[in-house]
Write a protein that holds these residues in place. Sequence first.
Motif, PDB file in Angstrom:
ATOM      1  N   CYS A   1       0.869  -1.186   0.000  1.00  0.00           N
ATOM      2  CA  CYS A   1       0.000   0.000   0.000  1.00  0.00           C
ATOM      3  C   CYS A   1       0.904   1.235   0.000  1.00  0.00           C
ATOM      4  O   CYS A   1       2.038   1.183   0.501  1.00  0.00           O
ATOM      5  N   LEU A   2       0.379   2.340  -0.524  1.00  0.00           N
ATOM      6  CA  LEU A   2       1.086   3.611  -0.378  1.00  0.00           C
ATOM      7  C   LEU A   2       0.471   4.307   0.835  1.00  0.00           C
ATOM      8  O   LEU A   2      -0.753   4.507   0.898  1.00  0.00           O
ATOM      9  N   LEU A   3       1.324   4.635   1.810  1.00  0.00           N
ATOM     10  CA  LEU A   3       0.840   5.188   3.079  1.00  0.00           C
ATOM     11  C   LEU A   3       1.365   6.612   3.280  1.00  0.00           C
ATOM     12  O   LEU A   3       2.519   6.905   2.936  1.00  0.00           O
ATOM     13  N   SER A   4       0.507   7.467   3.851  1.00  0.00           N
ATOM     14  CA  SER A   4       0.964   8.830   4.139  1.00  0.00           C
ATOM     15  C   SER A   4       0.262   9.319   5.404  1.00  0.00           C
ATOM     16  O   SER A   4      -0.820   8.839   5.762  1.00  0.00           O
ATOM     17  N   LYS A   5       0.895  10.294   6.048  1.00  0.00           N
ATOM     18  CA  LYS A   5       0.314  10.845   7.289  1.00  0.00           C
ATOM     19  C   LYS A   5      -1.032  11.476   6.946  1.00  0.00           C
ATOM     20  O   LYS A   5      -2.051  11.043   7.436  1.00  0.00           O
TER      21      LYS A   5
ATOM     22  N   PRO B   1       5.473  14.997   6.061  1.00  0.00           N
ATOM     23  CA  PRO B   1       4.192  15.031   5.343  1.00  0.00           C
ATOM     24  C   PRO B   1       4.290  14.691   3.854  1.00  0.00           C
ATOM     25  O   PRO B   1       3.439  13.979   3.338  1.00  0.00           O
ATOM     26  N   ALA B   2       5.347  15.173   3.146  1.00  0.00           N
ATOM     27  CA  ALA B   2       5.389  14.944   1.687  1.00  0.00           C
ATOM     28  C   ALA B   2       6.032  13.605   1.320  1.00  0.00           C
ATOM     29  O   ALA B   2       6.232  13.312   0.154  1.00  0.00           O
TER      30      ALA B   2
ATOM     31  N   TYR C   1       1.665   2.891  12.772  1.00  0.00           N
ATOM     32  CA  TYR C   1       2.286   4.221  12.766  1.00  0.00           C
ATOM     33  C   TYR C   1       1.278   5.349  12.518  1.00  0.00           C
ATOM     34  O   TYR C   1       1.674   6.490  12.286  1.00  0.00           O
ATOM     35  N   GLY C   2      -0.020   5.043  12.537  1.00  0.00           N
ATOM     36  CA  GLY C   2      -1.050   6.072  12.403  1.00  0.00           C
ATOM     37  C   GLY C   2      -1.061   6.726  11.031  1.00  0.00           C
ATOM     38  O   GLY C   2      -1.148   7.957  10.923  1.00  0.00           O
ATOM     39  N   LEU C   3      -0.948   5.931   9.971  1.00  0.00           N
ATOM     40  CA  LEU C   3      -0.935   6.470   8.611  1.00  0.00           C
ATOM     41  C   LEU C   3      -2.220   6.094   7.881  1.00  0.00           C
ATOM     42  O   LEU C   3      -2.903   5.133   8.250  1.00  0.00           O
ATOM     43  N   ALA C   4      -2.494   6.844   6.790  1.00  0.00           N
ATOM     44  CA  ALA C   4      -3.662   6.504   5.965  1.00  0.00           C
ATOM     45  C   ALA C   4      -3.185   5.776   4.708  1.00  0.00           C
ATOM     46  O   ALA C   4      -2.084   6.023   4.211  1.00  0.00           O
ATOM     47  N   VAL C   5      -4.022   4.875   4.213  1.00  0.00           N
ATOM     48  CA  VAL C   5      -3.704   4.171   2.964  1.00  0.00           C
ATOM     49  C   VAL C   5      -4.176   5.062   1.824  1.00  0.00           C
ATOM     50  O   VAL C   5      -5.380   5.269   1.649  1.00  0.00           O
TER      51      VAL C   5
END
Length: 375
Positions: A183-187, A237-238, A251-255
């Motif tokens: 998955c690609l994960l980001s804050k 963030p980026a 780690y509290g990230l969104a997919v």
Amino acid sequence: MSELALALVLSPDEQIARSRVEISSIDDKLLTLLNLRQDHARRIGEAKRASGACVYQPGREREIVAALGERSTELLSPAHVRTIWSAIFDASRSVQEERVVAFLGPRGTYTEEAMFAHFGCAARALACESVDAVFAAVTGGRARYGVVPVENSTEGTIVRTLDLVLDTTVSVIGDVVLPIAHCLLSKDAGLADITCVAGHAQALAQCRRWLDACLPAAERRAVSSNAHAAQLAAQTPALAAIANRRAADHYGLAVIAPDIQDEQINSTRFWVIAKPRAARQDDERTLLCLELDNRAGALNSVLEPLAERHIAVTRIDSRPLKTELWAYRFFLEVACHPQHADLLDALQVMRDAARSVTVLGSCATQPESRHANHA
Ligand SMILES: O=C(O)C(=O)C[C@]1(C(=O)O)C=C[C@@H](O)C=C1
């Protein structure tokens, strides 16, 4: 009044309350019985320690599940029986030994997932920073077992793992195959805000086409593990990480994009390593290392004795000998128990043809692909 007649006169709320009382009483009895079962498991553990027998007896576990599965009902399927007893066996093995299991960490790696798939939640997990550190934990006695990735269906062999098994005294005692869904994960960034994608080099390679199409301008940063990439994404963030959903939760990230691997059948094989021990009865594959002279026909002369005895070679890999230019040692997996008379016979002939033949370990039946637990 019969249960059926009673069900007809009770309101839904009364029925729930009544059945909950029954369930609590059944749970009570189950717990008493499970404690009794655990006590017997503990006694078996003491006897095994005295006799040197192995705690984990997959053959016996399969026998129990098969017998119970035959008595399954419409209300409790064989799959439910398997799941319930898998947890019972975990608990049972945990009173027989404390299983510290080192794995390639940090928390949230696919290797952690493989560790839980193999050992269940009864294992005490020891996260290590590198494959080398997992081997060191096992050889140094800090962990009884280790779990390391060895092969990916898209990218091939993880050569560091192979080299360490060839160079250290640990044995391979099992393997786990996991389907890998990246998955690609980001804050909290969207796809358009991402300027850098971090992941293990293997994961970046496994998502190459997707990254070329969806994030062509983003920097690709190779880091020590996908979980480490997730840690970085939590701070930057980026920066997005390639990792699994377990890491997103941890780690509290969104997919921001699921299933970005180029090949949908993408799977990774993990080895379970330990200090050398006797092979188990149901080990059906043996791992070998062969050092050969650098001459025509050398490989053929060690493969022939296997073919003549109808022993299938299920994997072959070569690694540089390092001490000699353009000379190699070969890693082989063969479909036979290490103590089977045919293999012992073949090994004797192979030893005459090779510089050295070493048995690196043995595994039970080829594991089925397990589905990653995204819960
Ligand atoms: O029969 C054994 O050898 C046990 O240790 C008991 C038990 C079990 O819980 O049933 C536990 C671990 C083994 O892998 C197999 C079975």
